[in-house]
Design a protein around this motif. Structure first.
Motif, PDB file in Angstrom:
ATOM      1  N   LYS A  27       0.832  -1.205   0.000  1.00  0.00           N
ATOM      2  CA  LYS A  27       0.000   0.000   0.000  1.00  0.00           C
ATOM      3  C   LYS A  27       0.866   1.256   0.000  1.00  0.00           C
ATOM      4  CE  LYS A  27      -3.645   2.205   2.804  1.00  0.00           C
ATOM      5  NZ  LYS A  27      -4.484   2.037   4.023  1.00  0.00           N
ATOM      6  N   LYS A  28       1.939   1.232   0.782  1.00  0.00           N
ATOM      7  CA  LYS A  28       2.810   2.398   0.869  1.00  0.00           C
ATOM      8  C   LYS A  28       3.838   2.441  -0.254  1.00  0.00           C
ATOM      9  CE  LYS A  28       2.475   2.861   5.919  1.00  0.00           C
ATOM     10  NZ  LYS A  28       3.233   2.879   7.193  1.00  0.00           N
ATOM     11  N   ASN A  29       4.057   1.321  -0.891  1.00  0.00           N
ATOM     12  CA  ASN A  29       5.042   1.238  -1.962  1.00  0.00           C
ATOM     13  C   ASN A  29       4.435   0.470  -3.134  1.00  0.00           C
ATOM     14  OD1 ASN A  29       7.541   1.408  -3.305  1.00  0.00           O
ATOM     15  ND2 ASN A  29       8.125  -0.622  -2.553  1.00  0.00           N
ATOM     16  N   PRO A  30       3.453   1.064  -3.832  1.00  0.00           N
ATOM     17  CA  PRO A  30       2.752   0.345  -4.893  1.00  0.00           C
ATOM     18  C   PRO A  30       3.593   0.158  -6.148  1.00  0.00           C
ATOM     19  CG  PRO A  30       2.018   2.618  -4.831  1.00  0.00           C
ATOM     20  CD  PRO A  30       2.931   2.437  -3.653  1.00  0.00           C
ATOM     21  N   PHE A  31       3.167  -0.761  -6.977  1.00  0.00           N
ATOM     22  CA  PHE A  31       3.824  -1.013  -8.256  1.00  0.00           C
ATOM     23  C   PHE A  31       3.187  -0.130  -9.328  1.00  0.00           C
ATOM     24  CE2 PHE A  31       3.761  -3.517 -12.302  1.00  0.00           C
ATOM     25  CZ  PHE A  31       5.119  -3.423 -12.582  1.00  0.00           C
ATOM     26  N   VAL A  32       4.021   0.465 -10.169  1.00  0.00           N
ATOM     27  CA  VAL A  32       3.512   1.266 -11.285  1.00  0.00           C
ATOM     28  C   VAL A  32       3.171   0.306 -12.422  1.00  0.00           C
ATOM     29  CG1 VAL A  32       3.962   3.153 -12.877  1.00  0.00           C
ATOM     30  CG2 VAL A  32       4.945   3.213 -10.582  1.00  0.00           C
ATOM     31  N   ALA A  33       1.906  -0.026 -12.531  1.00  0.00           N
ATOM     32  CA  ALA A  33       1.430  -1.003 -13.507  1.00  0.00           C
ATOM     33  C   ALA A  33       0.944  -0.293 -14.767  1.00  0.00           C
ATOM     34  CB  ALA A  33       0.313  -1.846 -12.895  1.00  0.00           C
ATOM     35  N   ASN A  34       0.463  -1.105 -15.703  1.00  0.00           N
ATOM     36  CA  ASN A  34       0.024  -0.585 -16.995  1.00  0.00           C
ATOM     37  C   ASN A  34      -1.365  -1.120 -17.309  1.00  0.00           C
ATOM     38  OD1 ASN A  34      -0.063  -1.109 -20.171  1.00  0.00           O
ATOM     39  ND2 ASN A  34       1.233   0.674 -19.778  1.00  0.00           N
ATOM     40  N   LEU A  50       1.187  -6.698 -14.908  1.00  0.00           N
ATOM     41  CA  LEU A  50       2.114  -6.706 -13.770  1.00  0.00           C
ATOM     42  C   LEU A  50       3.507  -7.132 -14.218  1.00  0.00           C
ATOM     43  CD1 LEU A  50      -0.123  -8.444 -11.064  1.00  0.00           C
ATOM     44  CD2 LEU A  50       0.213  -5.989 -11.426  1.00  0.00           C
ATOM     45  N   GLU A  51       3.763  -7.050 -15.510  1.00  0.00           N
ATOM     46  CA  GLU A  51       5.019  -7.534 -16.070  1.00  0.00           C
ATOM     47  C   GLU A  51       6.219  -6.895 -15.385  1.00  0.00           C
ATOM     48  OE1 GLU A  51       6.916  -8.366 -20.515  1.00  0.00           O
ATOM     49  OE2 GLU A  51       5.164  -7.086 -20.263  1.00  0.00           O
ATOM     50  N   ASP A  52       7.204  -7.735 -15.081  1.00  0.00           N
ATOM     51  CA  ASP A  52       8.465  -7.331 -14.452  1.00  0.00           C
ATOM     52  C   ASP A  52       8.306  -6.932 -12.979  1.00  0.00           C
ATOM     53  OD1 ASP A  52       9.815  -7.690 -16.880  1.00  0.00           O
ATOM     54  OD2 ASP A  52       9.396  -5.641 -17.520  1.00  0.00           O
ATOM     55  N   SER A  53       7.151  -7.145 -12.403  1.00  0.00           N
ATOM     56  CA  SER A  53       6.949  -6.756 -10.997  1.00  0.00           C
ATOM     57  C   SER A  53       7.341  -7.859 -10.024  1.00  0.00           C
ATOM     58  CB  SER A  53       5.489  -6.381 -10.753  1.00  0.00           C
ATOM     59  OG  SER A  53       4.649  -7.536 -10.820  1.00  0.00           O
ATOM     60  N   ALA A 113      -7.256  -9.403  -3.053  1.00  0.00           N
ATOM     61  CA  ALA A 113      -7.811  -8.169  -3.614  1.00  0.00           C
ATOM     62  C   ALA A 113      -6.690  -7.334  -4.204  1.00  0.00           C
ATOM     63  CB  ALA A 113      -8.552  -7.376  -2.541  1.00  0.00           C
ATOM     64  N   LEU A 114      -7.049  -6.480  -5.154  1.00  0.00           N
ATOM     65  CA  LEU A 114      -6.089  -5.548  -5.737  1.00  0.00           C
ATOM     66  C   LEU A 114      -6.387  -4.152  -5.220  1.00  0.00           C
ATOM     67  CD1 LEU A 114      -3.757  -5.488  -7.897  1.00  0.00           C
ATOM     68  CD2 LEU A 114      -5.459  -4.468  -9.429  1.00  0.00           C
ATOM     69  N   GLY A 115      -5.377  -3.530  -4.603  1.00  0.00           N
ATOM     70  CA  GLY A 115      -5.510  -2.147  -4.166  1.00  0.00           C
ATOM     71  C   GLY A 115      -5.160  -1.224  -5.318  1.00  0.00           C
ATOM     72  N   VAL A 116      -6.030  -0.261  -5.599  1.00  0.00           N
ATOM     73  CA  VAL A 116      -5.831   0.662  -6.718  1.00  0.00           C
ATOM     74  C   VAL A 116      -5.808   2.094  -6.194  1.00  0.00           C
ATOM     75  CG1 VAL A 116      -6.766   1.538  -8.891  1.00  0.00           C
ATOM     76  CG2 VAL A 116      -6.988  -0.898  -8.335  1.00  0.00           C
ATOM     77  N   TRP A 117      -4.672   2.766  -6.396  1.00  0.00           N
ATOM     78  CA  TRP A 117      -4.595   4.194  -6.116  1.00  0.00           C
ATOM     79  C   TRP A 117      -5.148   4.956  -7.326  1.00  0.00           C
ATOM     80  CZ3 TRP A 117      -3.338   6.365  -1.543  1.00  0.00           C
ATOM     81  CH2 TRP A 117      -2.638   5.584  -0.608  1.00  0.00           C
ATOM     82  N   PHE A 118      -5.816   6.066  -7.088  1.00  0.00           N
ATOM     83  CA  PHE A 118      -6.454   6.784  -8.191  1.00  0.00           C
ATOM     84  C   PHE A 118      -6.273   8.283  -8.032  1.00  0.00           C
ATOM     85  CE2 PHE A 118      -9.475   6.520  -4.766  1.00  0.00           C
ATOM     86  CZ  PHE A 118     -10.127   7.746  -4.773  1.00  0.00           C
ATOM     87  N   SER A 119      -6.553   9.000  -9.099  1.00  0.00           N
ATOM     88  CA  SER A 119      -6.541  10.466  -9.086  1.00  0.00           C
ATOM     89  C   SER A 119      -7.960  10.966  -9.293  1.00  0.00           C
ATOM     90  CB  SER A 119      -5.639  11.008 -10.197  1.00  0.00           C
ATOM     91  OG  SER A 119      -4.304  10.613  -9.999  1.00  0.00           O
ATOM     92  N   TYR A 123      -1.277  -2.609  -5.793  1.00  0.00           N
ATOM     93  CA  TYR A 123      -0.613  -3.574  -4.915  1.00  0.00           C
ATOM     94  C   TYR A 123      -1.613  -4.669  -4.597  1.00  0.00           C
ATOM     95  CZ  TYR A 123      -3.343  -1.407  -1.188  1.00  0.00           C
ATOM     96  OH  TYR A 123      -4.384  -0.938  -0.421  1.00  0.00           O
ATOM     97  N   VAL A 124      -1.132  -5.790  -4.108  1.00  0.00           N
ATOM     98  CA  VAL A 124      -2.005  -6.916  -3.770  1.00  0.00           C
ATOM     99  C   VAL A 124      -2.266  -6.935  -2.272  1.00  0.00           C
ATOM    100  CG1 VAL A 124      -2.172  -9.436  -3.641  1.00  0.00           C
ATOM    101  CG2 VAL A 124      -1.365  -8.338  -5.738  1.00  0.00           C
TER     102      VAL A 124
END
Length: 606
Positions: free
Chosen positions: A240-247, A270-273, A282-288, A445-446
């Protein structure tokens, strides 16, 4: 010449060493254990070993000394309470205290009379309900079987969301029941909103200070300085504090043109993660936030986009903070209170005095609606201070990694409605459905959910009940069982308004039926006939067979709306167990409770 072999060059750990290693490992999170395994591997072949603060014999003697153990109980639906509990245990161990973390689901209630120091960390769901793993202990404390606890000292942390009416109600109820039984509170109860890290850190400091007069340290704490390389390994784990930059790979509407719902199937790369997830997670999604909404706020408060503000000790322009750092969609009484105090709006004060009217107003009003209805010139920092930080939204994962490999899929209900003369969207659902283009980046993040897992035995039958987007994890379940060639029977109960418009993933379920992987499917399309039919109605119709599956060892899963559907389904399950199992209402409840204890009745509800 004598050759070296395994027996000559290696000796197993002594019992004392194993005890020390096990004690240390029990305080670590999954991510910390992963790091520790790599750290220890790096010591192999090293000329020097870790310095020990005491000899093994001294440490064991200290550990065996008579001392009170701090028991940390957590009740969690999604894992937040478990995380707080494990973090607090690590802090307690650093102070040298004996501490154990136990899920309320695994705790024997009668053990309470033997406790001297207890920490309760519990979330609240729905209309003030306890999470599933806390129900038994919660009910025991209110029963005649509960013992008097005059020698118990305790602390309570409640996790909740101020946008709900019964904020942290379960934590409040636990405290009330413990006090009624004669226990003494060590520190004031902490009620946490969705952004709780700072509050929990302060509470931890306060409780540890109090415990200095209560507990005797039994272990000398030791801090190992991490090398830069070790730090890099630790920081590479996504959270949660260090999420992966996904596509974003794909976004597809999967309801019909005339549907009353807008449901999206979202695929994320999630390639290369190196991220690993399991069905049930569950998948945590940060949003704008929508920039247009942010600019409406600026206009209503007579603030400037370029005003400098502080959020969590970091400086941003006000526009950047409103778009990327602050919650603008979910409204809650705390914002109304802060905004009213700052602006002095008399009409808003009148609304606040009527809690029922305030709740009704907030149910259809976002932050921007409140500010536009009660506009006022306000300092930029005062506006920021009235708002709470964005928190990520959690979505049940709708894919099995065994099937989709470096992808993760989620099923998103796009929240969109008209109110107060504007089109409103949900924060994360609007971001995923309309503001994010294929190829764009997003932070994810997961969130592991060990309370919603497939049976370990692949031959075990499962019953899946998931109307609407509640179908998501069951898509993951079936993909997993397909790839692993599990032999257990699978029965899906699914409901939505219309067959032609809302049969989510229809072709996949039909393929699974044809292949035999899906043994049975029971559908409930509520608006396809004069009388509305829901999944609980299909359960009742199939009550005899459902009970037969339960008797055969089936696991039951429910995913979806907690307030109505999950409660109605549970009532139906109780009724069919009583009817077809020839049981009283009390016996039926005990039957379902036993299923829950055996992890055969699991819920992922929201």
């Amino acid at each position: 010449m004598t050759s070296n072999n395994g027996n000559n060059s290696f000796s197993a750990l002594t019992e004392q060493q194993l005890q020390l290693l096990s004690s240390a490992a029990s305080s670590l999170s999954k991510e910390q254990l992963i790091w520790a395994s790599g750290f220890l591997a790096g010591l192999v072949g090293s000329a020097s070993a870790l310095p020990m603060p005491t000899s093994i014999e001294t440490a064991n003697h200290a550990a065996s000394a008579s001392a009170s153990t701090l028991t940390i109980l957590y009740g969690s639906q999604t894992g937040n309470s478990k995380g707080v509990a494990n973090n607090y245990k690590a802090s307690a161990l650093e102070q040298g205290y004996q501490a154990n973390v136990v899920s309320m689901a695994d705790y024997k209630p009668r053990q309470l009379k033997n406790e001297t120091h207890l920490v309760v960390i519990v979330s609240t769901h729905g209309e003030g309900d306890a999470p599933d793993d806390a129900v038994d202990l919660f009910e025991f404390l209110a029963s005649k079987k509960a013992p008097k606890l005059p020698n118990l000292k305790f602390a309570v942390v409640g996790l909740g969301d101020t946008s709900y009416e019964f904020f942290c109600q379960t934590g409040k109820d636990f405290e009330t029941r413990l006090l009624t039984l004669g226990a003494t509170a060590l520190v004031e109860r902490l009620d946490c909103d969705v952004d709780y890290d700072s509050a929990v850190a302060d509470w931890t400091t306060s409780l540890n200070a109090k415990l200095k007069d209560e507990l005797t340290p039994v272990v000398t704490a030791q801090i190992i300085n991490l090398t830069p390389a070790a730090n890099a390994v630790a920081e590479s784990l996504y959270s949660k504090k260090n999420p992966f930059v996904a596509n974003l790979s794909a976004g597809l509407k999967i309801t019909g043109r005339d549907s009353v719902k807008d449901i999206r199937h979202i695929e994320i790369s999630l390639e290369d993660s190196g991220i690993v997830y399991k069905p049930g997670d569950a998948l945590g999604v940060w949003f704008s936030n929508d920039e247009a909404v942010a600019r409406r706020l600026l206009l209503a408060t007579s603030t400037s986009a370029e005003d400098k503000v502080m959020v969590a000790d970091l400086e941003f322009t006000l526009l950047d903070a409103l778009i990327n750092k602050l919650e603008l969609t979910l409204s809650y009484p705390g914002f109304v209170k802060s905004y009213q105090v700052t602006t002095g709006h008399a009409e808003l004060a009148t609304l606040m005095a009527d809690k029922a009217a305030l709740r009704e107003y907030l149910s259809v009003s976002q932050i921007v609606d409140i500010v536009e209805k009660y506009p006022a010139k306000i300092a930029a920092q005062a506006l920021v201070d009235a708002l709470r930080p964005i928190v990520p939204r959690l979505y049940s994962i709708a894919s099995s990694q065994a099937e989709v490999e470096d992808e993760v899929h989620i099923t998103v209900a796009h929240v969109e409605y008209e109110a107060n003369g504007y089109t409103h969207q949900g924060g994360a659902s609007g971001f995923l459905s309309t503001r994010l283009e294929e190829g764009d980046n997003l932070n994810v993040y997961v969130e592991s959910n060990d309370n919603f897992r497939l049976p370990t035995d692949p031959n075990t039958p499962i019953i899946m009940i998931g109307p609407g987007t509640g179908i998501a994890p069951f898509r993951a379940f079936l993909q997993e069982r397909d790839v692993t060639e599990a032999e257990g029977k699978n029965w899906l109960f699914f409901g939505n308004p219309n067959f032609t418009q809302d049969f989510l993933y229809q072709t996949e379920w039909q393929r699974y039926l044809k292949s035999g992987l899906l043994s049975k499917i029971s559908l409930a399309f509520s608006r396809d006939q004069a009388t509305k039919i829901y999944v609980q109605d299909r359960l009742k119709e199939n009550g005899k067979e459902v009970f037969e599956w339960l008797e055969q060892g089936a696991h039951v899963y429910i995913c979806g709306d907690a307030l109505r559907m999950a409660k109605d389904v549970e009532s139906t399950l109780l009724a069919l167990v009583a009817e077809h199992g020839d049981k009283t209402a009390t016996q039926a409840k005990e039957y379902l409770t036993n299923l829950r204890k055996l992890k055969r009745y699991q819920k992922d509800v929201y």
